[in-house]
Design a protein around this motif. Structure first.
Motif, PDB file in Angstrom:
ATOM      1  N   LEU A 172      34.484  41.772  19.271  1.00 38.70           N
ATOM      2  CA  LEU A 172      35.587  41.145  18.541  1.00 38.70           C
ATOM      3  C   LEU A 172      36.673  42.169  18.209  1.00 38.70           C
ATOM      4  O   LEU A 172      37.866  41.871  18.318  1.00 38.70           O
ATOM      5  N   GLU A 173      36.252  43.373  17.797  1.00 39.19           N
ATOM      6  CA  GLU A 173      37.226  44.420  17.477  1.00 39.19           C
ATOM      7  C   GLU A 173      37.988  44.843  18.728  1.00 39.19           C
ATOM      8  O   GLU A 173      39.193  45.102  18.687  1.00 39.19           O
ATOM      9  N   THR A 174      37.270  44.911  19.852  1.00 32.66           N
ATOM     10  CA  THR A 174      37.923  45.252  21.125  1.00 32.66           C
ATOM     11  C   THR A 174      38.952  44.184  21.478  1.00 32.66           C
ATOM     12  O   THR A 174      40.079  44.498  21.878  1.00 32.66           O
ATOM     13  N   ALA A 175      38.572  42.911  21.328  1.00 35.79           N
ATOM     14  CA  ALA A 175      39.481  41.805  21.636  1.00 35.79           C
ATOM     15  C   ALA A 175      40.722  41.851  20.747  1.00 35.79           C
ATOM     16  O   ALA A 175      41.845  41.648  21.227  1.00 35.79           O
ATOM     17  N   LYS A 176      40.543  42.151  19.465  1.00 39.55           N
ATOM     18  CA  LYS A 176      41.685  42.248  18.542  1.00 39.55           C
ATOM     19  C   LYS A 176      42.654  43.335  18.996  1.00 39.55           C
ATOM     20  O   LYS A 176      43.877  43.157  18.958  1.00 39.55           O
ATOM     21  N   THR A 177      42.088  44.470  19.417  1.00 36.37           N
ATOM     22  CA  THR A 177      42.923  45.589  19.871  1.00 36.37           C
ATOM     23  C   THR A 177      43.731  45.206  21.104  1.00 36.37           C
ATOM     24  O   THR A 177      44.931  45.483  21.202  1.00 36.37           O
ATOM     25  N   LEU A 178      43.075  44.537  22.052  1.00 29.99           N
ATOM     26  CA  LEU A 178      43.748  44.129  23.281  1.00 29.99           C
ATOM     27  C   LEU A 178      44.833  43.092  23.015  1.00 29.99           C
ATOM     28  O   LEU A 178      45.937  43.180  23.561  1.00 29.99           O
ATOM     29  N   LYS A 238      46.470  42.630  20.257  1.00 25.67           N
ATOM     30  CA  LYS A 238      47.545  43.292  19.518  1.00 25.67           C
ATOM     31  C   LYS A 238      48.531  43.960  20.461  1.00 25.67           C
ATOM     32  O   LYS A 238      49.730  44.064  20.167  1.00 25.67           O
ATOM     33  N   ASP A 239      48.011  44.397  21.620  1.00 30.72           N
ATOM     34  CA  ASP A 239      48.863  45.076  22.593  1.00 30.72           C
ATOM     35  C   ASP A 239      49.288  44.146  23.727  1.00 30.72           C
ATOM     36  O   ASP A 239      49.629  44.593  24.822  1.00 30.72           O
ATOM     37  N   ASN A 240      49.248  42.816  23.420  1.00 35.12           N
ATOM     38  CA  ASN A 240      49.794  41.793  24.334  1.00 35.12           C
ATOM     39  C   ASN A 240      49.086  41.704  25.677  1.00 35.12           C
ATOM     40  O   ASN A 240      49.688  41.340  26.684  1.00 35.12           O
ATOM     41  N   ILE A 241      47.786  42.041  25.706  1.00 37.91           N
ATOM     42  CA  ILE A 241      47.002  41.840  26.921  1.00 37.91           C
ATOM     43  C   ILE A 241      46.689  40.343  27.039  1.00 37.91           C
ATOM     44  O   ILE A 241      46.263  39.719  26.062  1.00 37.91           O
ATOM     45  N   PRO A 242      46.905  39.722  28.205  1.00 36.79           N
ATOM     46  CA  PRO A 242      46.663  38.282  28.364  1.00 36.79           C
ATOM     47  C   PRO A 242      45.225  37.888  28.009  1.00 36.79           C
ATOM     48  O   PRO A 242      44.282  38.653  28.240  1.00 36.79           O
ATOM     49  N   ILE A 243      45.068  36.671  27.458  1.00 34.63           N
ATOM     50  CA  ILE A 243      43.758  36.181  27.016  1.00 34.63           C
ATOM     51  C   ILE A 243      42.749  36.200  28.157  1.00 34.63           C
ATOM     52  O   ILE A 243      41.581  36.559  27.974  1.00 34.63           O
ATOM     53  N   ALA A 244      43.190  35.822  29.357  1.00 36.76           N
ATOM     54  CA  ALA A 244      42.269  35.790  30.505  1.00 36.76           C
ATOM     55  C   ALA A 244      41.662  37.169  30.768  1.00 36.76           C
ATOM     56  O   ALA A 244      40.477  37.290  31.093  1.00 36.76           O
ATOM     57  N   GLY A 297      33.793  39.900  27.608  1.00 36.73           N
ATOM     58  CA  GLY A 297      32.667  38.995  27.777  1.00 36.73           C
ATOM     59  C   GLY A 297      32.648  37.870  26.761  1.00 36.73           C
ATOM     60  O   GLY A 297      31.747  37.014  26.768  1.00 36.73           O
ATOM     61  N   LEU A 298      33.643  37.832  25.862  1.00 37.47           N
ATOM     62  CA  LEU A 298      33.742  36.741  24.882  1.00 37.47           C
ATOM     63  C   LEU A 298      34.310  35.501  25.571  1.00 37.47           C
ATOM     64  O   LEU A 298      34.933  35.584  26.624  1.00 37.47           O
ATOM     65  N   SER A 299      34.104  34.353  24.946  1.00 37.88           N
ATOM     66  CA  SER A 299      34.650  33.122  25.493  1.00 37.88           C
ATOM     67  C   SER A 299      36.119  32.997  25.096  1.00 37.88           C
ATOM     68  O   SER A 299      36.579  33.624  24.135  1.00 37.88           O
ATOM     69  N   GLU A 300      36.851  32.177  25.860  1.00 36.90           N
ATOM     70  CA  GLU A 300      38.255  31.962  25.556  1.00 36.90           C
ATOM     71  C   GLU A 300      38.416  31.336  24.161  1.00 36.90           C
ATOM     72  O   GLU A 300      39.357  31.671  23.406  1.00 36.90           O
ATOM     73  N   LYS A 301      37.479  30.477  23.782  1.00 37.13           N
ATOM     74  CA  LYS A 301      37.522  29.841  22.473  1.00 37.13           C
ATOM     75  C   LYS A 301      37.381  30.863  21.345  1.00 37.13           C
ATOM     76  O   LYS A 301      38.089  30.820  20.340  1.00 37.13           O
ATOM     77  N   GLN A 302      36.457  31.821  21.530  1.00 36.84           N
ATOM     78  CA  GLN A 302      36.272  32.878  20.525  1.00 36.84           C
ATOM     79  C   GLN A 302      37.533  33.728  20.373  1.00 36.84           C
ATOM     80  O   GLN A 302      37.908  34.105  19.260  1.00 36.84           O
ATOM     81  N   ILE A 303      38.167  34.015  21.494  1.00 39.32           N
ATOM     82  CA  ILE A 303      39.348  34.865  21.466  1.00 39.32           C
ATOM     83  C   ILE A 303      40.545  34.133  20.855  1.00 39.32           C
ATOM     84  O   ILE A 303      41.325  34.726  20.093  1.00 39.32           O
TER      85      ILE A 303
END
Length: 306
Positions: free
Chosen positions: A275-281, A283-289, A296-302
């Protein structure tokens, strides 16, 4: 990374508002500057190696920087810059940060060049020198010298061969000198300009200097090149992903240490790290996909984090 004209225009507007351009500390911009600025390239290499500038200018031959893969298990190896002159092959590596294995990786690149030369040259005495120049944005080596020169020597300092030479330069030290208002040598200015983003600072540093003005002009031209800008942001995205992964694994290692033997705690630590990794990404405008792919998280979680 492919970017649209609309995205490129937004980037240009943001840079214009800040009076900035894309810095040459990024691999794609650095490669473009070295390739587009022959006078700067020759003067920089001459000041580091002592090879006459006119020799570099007049005998320069561009070389392929992607090495042949010898077997199916070998990873792809691509240098930043490789070119030949009359009796040497020059390999320049821009290292924006230090990590375990970086020096070994660059030596592996140099070794690839050496092996290729050995295969192609039956007369070893006439084999060209291989010179690697490492421009480092870190102070890994404890030395006050501006240029560190490495060659294979024995315990008494006797040089085994002069065919293979490594140079290391410390960008961080030069940046500190600049920030403190200290006078810089020509070589230090040629290295500093790679790190600057401010148009005002670049213009001031390069004023009246032929080689630096060549770099300043090309930095501005590159910023308006949509293809180079796409490569720049692709490189930035890769760096952010790598940093996020490092932070995630560091957090995981700490969690494992604290929760050793507690499966539930370890599972929670893994999930929190993702989750922390996803938040960092995000924040830096990395696409959800791509965030889904990297964590490895689901799109819903993100999407809940957005």
């Amino acid at each position: 990374m492919l970017i649209t004209k609309k995205q490129h225009q937004k980037i240009l507007n943001d840079l214009a508002r800040k009076n900035e351009i894309l810095p040459a500390i990024s691999d794609p911009i650095f490669k473009a500057i070295i390739n587009r600025c022959p006078k700067y390239r020759a003067d920089l290499v001459s000041r580091i190696t002592g090879i006459p500038k006119d020799v570099i200018l007049n005998t320069y031959v561009e070389k392929n920087s992607e090495y042949v893969i010898d077997n199916a298990l070998e990873r792809k190896k691509v240098s930043d810059v490789v070119f030949g002159i009359i009796d040497s092959i020059i390999n320049i590596e821009l290292n924006g940060g230090y990590y375990d294995g970086l020096i070994e990786r660059n030596i592996a690149y140099r070794n690839k060049i050496q092996i290729d030369l050995v295969i192609k040259n039956q007369d070893y005495k006439k084999m060209p020198k291989v010179i690697q120049i490492n421009i480092n944005r870190f102070g890994h080596f404890k030395s006050k010298r501006e240029i560190l020169k490495f060659r294979s020597k024995d315990e008494d300092g006797i040089v085994e061969t002069d065919k293979f030479i490594n140079y290391h330069l410390n960008l961080k030290k030069i940046e500190r000198k600049y920030e403190q208002g200290n006078k810089l040598s020509k070589l230090e200015k040629e290295l500093l300009i790679l790190t600057l983003k401010s148009v005002e600072e670049i213009n001031k540093l390069s004023e009246g200097d032929e080689e630096l003005m060549e770099v300043a002009k090309n930095l501005k031209d590159i910023t308006y090149d949509i293809n180079t800008v796409g490569l720049y942001y692709e490189d930035e995205e890769r760096k952010w992903v790598e940093n996020a992964k490092i932070k995630y694994h560091e957090g995981l290692a700490l969690e494992r240490g604290e929760k050793r033997g507690e499966k539930r705690g370890l599972k929670m630590g893994l999930e929190q790290g993702k989750l922390e990794t996803a938040k960092t990404l995000l924040k830096d405008n990395i696409p959800i996909a791509k965030v889904v792919q990297y964590t490895g998280l689901s799109e819903k979680q993100i999407q809940k984090l957005c």
